[in-house]
Design a protein around this motif. Structure first.
Motif, PDB file in Angstrom:
ATOM      1  N   LYS A  59       0.827  -1.207   0.000  1.00 44.44           N
ATOM      2  CA  LYS A  59       0.000   0.000   0.000  1.00 44.44           C
ATOM      3  C   LYS A  59       0.864   1.260   0.000  1.00 44.44           C
ATOM      4  CE  LYS A  59      -4.441  -1.529   1.828  1.00 44.44           C
ATOM      5  NZ  LYS A  59      -5.515  -1.279   2.818  1.00 44.44           N
ATOM      6  N   THR A  60       1.931   1.273   0.815  1.00 40.24           N
ATOM      7  CA  THR A  60       2.793   2.456   0.837  1.00 40.24           C
ATOM      8  C   THR A  60       3.547   2.595  -0.487  1.00 40.24           C
ATOM      9  OG1 THR A  60       4.656   1.256   1.852  1.00 40.24           O
ATOM     10  CG2 THR A  60       3.060   2.309   3.333  1.00 40.24           C
ATOM     11  N   LYS A  63       1.113   3.993  -3.038  1.00 43.54           N
ATOM     12  CA  LYS A  63       0.916   5.419  -2.794  1.00 43.54           C
ATOM     13  C   LYS A  63       2.072   6.228  -3.357  1.00 43.54           C
ATOM     14  CE  LYS A  63      -1.147   8.945  -0.742  1.00 43.54           C
ATOM     15  NZ  LYS A  63      -2.493   9.424  -1.104  1.00 43.54           N
ATOM     16  N   ARG A  64       3.295   5.725  -3.189  1.00 43.49           N
ATOM     17  CA  ARG A  64       4.480   6.433  -3.659  1.00 43.49           C
ATOM     18  C   ARG A  64       4.593   6.403  -5.186  1.00 43.49           C
ATOM     19  NH1 ARG A  64       7.784   4.397  -0.041  1.00 43.49           N
ATOM     20  NH2 ARG A  64       9.021   2.924  -1.258  1.00 43.49           N
ATOM     21  N   TYR A  66       1.990   5.335  -7.568  1.00 45.60           N
ATOM     22  CA  TYR A  66       0.790   5.687  -8.342  1.00 45.60           C
ATOM     23  C   TYR A  66      -0.034   6.808  -7.732  1.00 45.60           C
ATOM     24  CZ  TYR A  66       1.823   1.100 -10.376  1.00 45.60           C
ATOM     25  OH  TYR A  66       2.440   0.037 -10.975  1.00 45.60           O
ATOM     26  N   GLY A  67       0.296   7.187  -6.497  1.00 44.70           N
ATOM     27  CA  GLY A  67      -0.455   8.258  -5.863  1.00 44.70           C
ATOM     28  C   GLY A  67      -1.676   7.803  -5.104  1.00 44.70           C
ATOM     29  N   THR A  68      -1.935   6.490  -5.078  1.00 44.18           N
ATOM     30  CA  THR A  68      -3.086   5.959  -4.349  1.00 44.18           C
ATOM     31  C   THR A  68      -2.814   4.527  -3.913  1.00 44.18           C
ATOM     32  OG1 THR A  68      -5.427   5.307  -4.505  1.00 44.18           O
ATOM     33  CG2 THR A  68      -4.164   5.350  -6.554  1.00 44.18           C
ATOM     34  N   SER A  69      -3.189   4.195  -2.687  1.00 47.89           N
ATOM     35  CA  SER A  69      -2.978   2.846  -2.171  1.00 47.89           C
ATOM     36  C   SER A  69      -3.908   1.833  -2.810  1.00 47.89           C
ATOM     37  CB  SER A  69      -3.172   2.835  -0.649  1.00 47.89           C
ATOM     38  OG  SER A  69      -4.493   3.222  -0.308  1.00 47.89           O
ATOM     39  N   HIS A 148     -10.746  -2.288  -0.762  1.00 48.37           N
ATOM     40  CA  HIS A 148     -10.646  -0.958  -1.335  1.00 48.37           C
ATOM     41  C   HIS A 148     -12.065  -0.447  -1.570  1.00 48.37           C
ATOM     42  CE1 HIS A 148      -6.360  -1.536  -1.934  1.00 48.37           C
ATOM     43  NE2 HIS A 148      -6.618  -2.670  -2.576  1.00 48.37           N
TER      44      HIS A 148
END
Length: 340
Positions: A59-60, A63-64, A66-69, A148
């Motif tokens: 998830k992190t 996020k890094r 693609y900008g979303t978890s 999700h």
């Protein structure tokens, strides 16, 4: 159609695995683009290769990168288990690898839940009413199991192949527009940071048991709640199409009037529709398309695959007498198929 989709999915997976291997072998090559993501190693047209940091989860990483978890599944399905100390080489897809979400043994589906009323009391008064305790229990389960929660407005991305349906996903919707949605459910959505879509029929707005325009604006401004149309009067669109001369004018009014009112008062596009009673037919779908509606939901239970008809999306009703066990069964995220 499904069998052909399964074959396409199988062929695509073999191709993907080949790409991953090829990309990892090129990890030391200097002919690729400059660093794009922290931990960047190299990239080609299909993948970017990075090294994980200590304590990273998928998830992190998502996020890094693609900008979303929500995109964590794009990484976890094709990569090894992460080393807690960091340093794991990760192949991050730069495009959608399996847009159909189809595999040799079946295909992914996205469940859309349908709620109606809520109460802060210890006991519900009808089958369509859920207690605050029961809703919290359900939302906690969704959070604990790593689902999700997808915005209804984003479902089209999965139907168009722009994104692959996550392994565990769910959409939360509420019909009619009862005041209890604001009083009971909305604080829980804020607590869990889950998005939801409310389908209101505009003749009901402002009634003693209904939402007000002010309450809907507050929920909309939170960034979590989208307000869409459930028709003007909650009349069955199928019954209207069978009502004789003049039906077309009444049908168009049931679709056009709430769309214009909601867009004017709330200031956002209204292009998703919930059929009153889940009733629809070809004439109703035609009327929706004419008014610029891009998706519509029924109350036929089950999950939605990537190849679902956008005007016949399935939703599963959640009832006041549902146990946690029965609620779990409503979260259908994979449909198994066998042709043996």
């Amino acid at each position: 159609m499904i069998k052909q989709g399964l074959q396409r999915g199988n062929d695509l997976l073999l191709k993907v695995l080949g790409c991953v291997v090829a990309t990892l072998l090129l990890a030391g090559c200097s002919a690729f683009s400059p660093r794009l993501t922290p931990g960047y190693v190299t990239q080609d047209d299909n993948f970017q290769v990075i090294r994980s940091f200590p304590g990273d989860t998928y998830k992190t990483l998502a996020k890094r990168i693609y900008g979303t978890s929500v995109e964590a599944d794009r990484l976890s399905t094709i990569n090894p288990e992460l080393d807690p100390a960091g340093g794991t080489l990760i192949a991050a897809p730069r495009r959608v690898l399996n847009p159909l979400g189809v595999y040799p043994n079946g295909y992914r589906t996205m469940p859309i839940l349908c709620y109606h009323r809520f109460t802060a009391a210890n006991k519900s008064r009808s089958k369509l009413e859920l207690t605050q305790h029961k809703v919290r229990q359900q939302l906690q389960y969704i959070a604990d199991q790593g689902y999700h929660v997808i915005r209804m407005s984003d479902v089209e991305d999965y139907l168009q192949g722009r994104k692959e349906i996550p392994r565990r996903s769910v959409v939360i919707t509420i019909d009619d527009g009862y005041r209890s949605t604001y009083d009971v459910l909305f604080p829980l959505l804020q607590e869990y940071e889950f998005p939801a879509t409310i389908f209101v029929y505009t003749d009901f707005i402002g009634a003693p048991a209904a939402l007000t325009w002010k309450q809907m604006k507050i929920m909309r401004d939170s960034g979590l709640v989208d307000i869409q149309s459930h028709s003007k009067s909650h009349a069955s669109l199928v019954e209207l199409t069978n009502s004789g001369p003049g039906y077309l004018k009444r049908l168009e009014s049931e679709v056009r009037t709430p769309r214009k009112a909601l867009e004017k008062r709330l200031g956002h596009p209204v292009d998703i529709f919930s059929y009153p009673y889940g009733d629809t037919n070809k004439k109703a779908v035609k009327a929706l398309k004419k008014q610029g509606i891009r998706m519509a939901v029924t109350v036929n239970r089950g999950g939605n695959p990537s190849f679902a008809n956008p005007y016949l999306l399935r939703r599963t009703m959640v009832y006041g007498d549902d146990t946690l066990a029965s609620f779990k069964r409503k979260l259908q995220v994979f449909r198994r198929e066998s042709f043996e």
